[in-house]
Design a protein around this motif. Sequence first.
Motif, mmCIF file in Angstrom:
data_model
loop_
_atom_site.group_PDB
_atom_site.id
_atom_site.type_symbol
_atom_site.label_atom_id
_atom_site.label_comp_id
_atom_site.label_asym_id
_atom_site.label_seq_id
_atom_site.Cartn_x
_atom_site.Cartn_y
_atom_site.Cartn_z
ATOM 1 N N HIS A 62 0.709 -1.209 -0.103
ATOM 2 C CA HIS A 62 0.049 -0.086 0.118
ATOM 3 C C HIS A 62 0.863 1.207 0.100
ATOM 4 N N THR A 63 2.106 1.356 -0.548
ATOM 5 C CA THR A 63 2.901 2.283 -0.560
ATOM 6 C C THR A 63 3.094 2.617 -2.161
ATOM 7 N N GLU A 64 3.342 3.640 -2.483
ATOM 8 C CA GLU A 64 3.378 4.010 -4.035
ATOM 9 C C GLU A 64 4.501 3.575 -4.634
ATOM 10 N N ASP A 65 5.676 3.550 -3.865
ATOM 11 C CA ASP A 65 7.079 3.050 -4.324
ATOM 12 C C ASP A 65 7.284 1.527 -3.870
ATOM 13 N N GLY A 66 6.371 0.975 -3.233
ATOM 14 C CA GLY A 66 6.864 -0.480 -2.650
ATOM 15 C C GLY A 66 7.745 -0.389 -1.477
ATOM 16 N N LYS A 67 8.205 0.810 -0.684
ATOM 17 C CA LYS A 67 8.818 0.707 0.413
ATOM 18 C C LYS A 67 8.163 1.189 1.390
ATOM 19 N N ALA A 68 8.842 0.498 2.339
ATOM 20 C CA ALA A 68 7.771 0.693 3.764
ATOM 21 C C ALA A 68 9.063 0.183 4.957
ATOM 22 N N TYR A 69 8.772 0.490 5.942
ATOM 23 C CA TYR A 69 9.476 -0.307 7.384
ATOM 24 C C TYR A 69 8.832 -0.981 8.194
ATOM 25 N N GLY A 70 8.535 -2.164 7.597
ATOM 26 C CA GLY A 70 7.631 -3.148 8.513
ATOM 27 C C GLY A 70 7.988 -4.029 9.526
ATOM 28 N N PHE A 71 9.573 -4.154 9.484
ATOM 29 C CA PHE A 71 10.168 -5.005 10.268
ATOM 30 C C PHE A 71 11.558 -4.377 10.676
ATOM 31 N N ALA A 72 12.340 -4.871 11.690
ATOM 32 C CA ALA A 72 13.708 -4.341 12.054
ATOM 33 C C ALA A 72 14.669 -4.144 10.836
ATOM 34 N N PHE A 73 14.791 -5.007 9.891
ATOM 35 C CA PHE A 73 15.861 -4.964 8.936
ATOM 36 C C PHE A 73 15.258 -4.529 7.485
ATOM 37 N N ASP A 74 14.063 -3.876 7.317
ATOM 38 C CA ASP A 74 13.332 -3.913 5.936
ATOM 39 C C ASP A 74 14.287 -3.081 5.130
ATOM 40 N N ASP A 75 15.242 -2.440 5.565
ATOM 41 C CA ASP A 75 16.314 -1.645 4.907
ATOM 42 C C ASP A 75 17.171 -2.518 4.091
ATOM 43 N N VAL A 76 17.144 -3.810 4.267
ATOM 44 C CA VAL A 76 18.019 -4.737 3.308
ATOM 45 C C VAL A 76 17.759 -4.741 1.962
ATOM 46 N N GLU A 77 18.623 -4.302 1.186
ATOM 47 C CA GLU A 77 18.273 -4.027 -0.215
ATOM 48 C C GLU A 77 17.364 -2.912 -0.640
ATOM 49 N N ASP A 78 17.507 -2.054 0.294
ATOM 50 C CA ASP A 78 16.953 -0.938 0.146
ATOM 51 C C ASP A 78 15.330 -0.762 -0.043
ATOM 52 N N PHE A 79 14.589 -1.445 0.834
ATOM 53 C CA PHE A 79 12.848 -1.568 0.684
ATOM 54 C C PHE A 79 12.526 -0.643 1.945
ATOM 55 N N ALA A 80 13.339 -0.240 2.554
ATOM 56 C CA ALA A 80 12.678 0.721 3.675
ATOM 57 C C ALA A 80 12.551 2.276 3.273
ATOM 58 N N SER A 81 11.556 2.827 3.822
ATOM 59 C CA SER A 81 11.118 4.229 3.232
ATOM 60 C C SER A 81 11.679 5.438 4.089
ATOM 61 N N TYR A 82 12.989 5.551 3.913
ATOM 62 C CA TYR A 82 13.671 6.750 4.426
ATOM 63 C C TYR A 82 14.655 7.451 3.330
ATOM 64 N N ILE A 83 15.162 8.470 3.661
ATOM 65 C CA ILE A 83 16.100 9.007 2.836
ATOM 66 C C ILE A 83 17.450 9.077 3.714
ATOM 67 N N GLN A 84 18.367 8.773 2.544
ATOM 68 C CA GLN A 84 19.828 8.334 3.621
ATOM 69 C C GLN A 84 20.802 9.197 2.742
ATOM 70 N N ASP A 85 21.579 9.924 3.447
ATOM 71 C CA ASP A 85 22.797 10.685 2.705
ATOM 72 C C ASP A 85 24.027 10.413 3.717
ATOM 73 N N HIS A 86 25.058 9.945 3.081
ATOM 74 C CA HIS A 86 26.364 9.438 4.017
ATOM 75 C C HIS A 86 27.006 10.600 3.975
ATOM 76 N N GLY A 87 27.031 11.532 3.411
ATOM 77 C CA GLY A 87 27.783 12.859 3.371
ATOM 78 C C GLY A 87 27.195 14.190 3.515
ATOM 79 N N PRO A 88 26.228 14.397 4.710
ATOM 80 C CA PRO A 88 25.339 15.380 4.386
ATOM 81 C C PRO A 88 26.294 16.589 4.972
ATOM 82 N N SER A 89 26.127 17.755 4.534
ATOM 83 C CA SER A 89 26.578 19.013 4.832
ATOM 84 C C SER A 89 25.838 19.825 5.688
#
Length: 98
Positions: A62-89
Amino acid sequence: MFFCDGALDAPNDGITGPVAAIAGAALNRSTLLDTAQQPTDDPAEFYLADIANRYAGVFHDHTEDGKAYGFAFDDVEDFASYIQDHGPSGLEITLTPF
């Protein structure tokens, strides 16, 4: 399994942590039963078995891009819905009235 805790606890050690995260994702998504190569990255293969985290599957369905955070490691293979930047300024947040 659903909490990825206990034997699936994933410390930030770069060794056992990633293995536990991948195993937790595979168990929640039910891909470990059919696919030896993990992690899997095809969402069409997720939540197909009788034993799966249906709660997380509903979020992804039920999300537009199929990304959601439904369990602790839903970010494996980038399926979690968050924005990530490893070098923010910087960070700017603008709040508007509701």
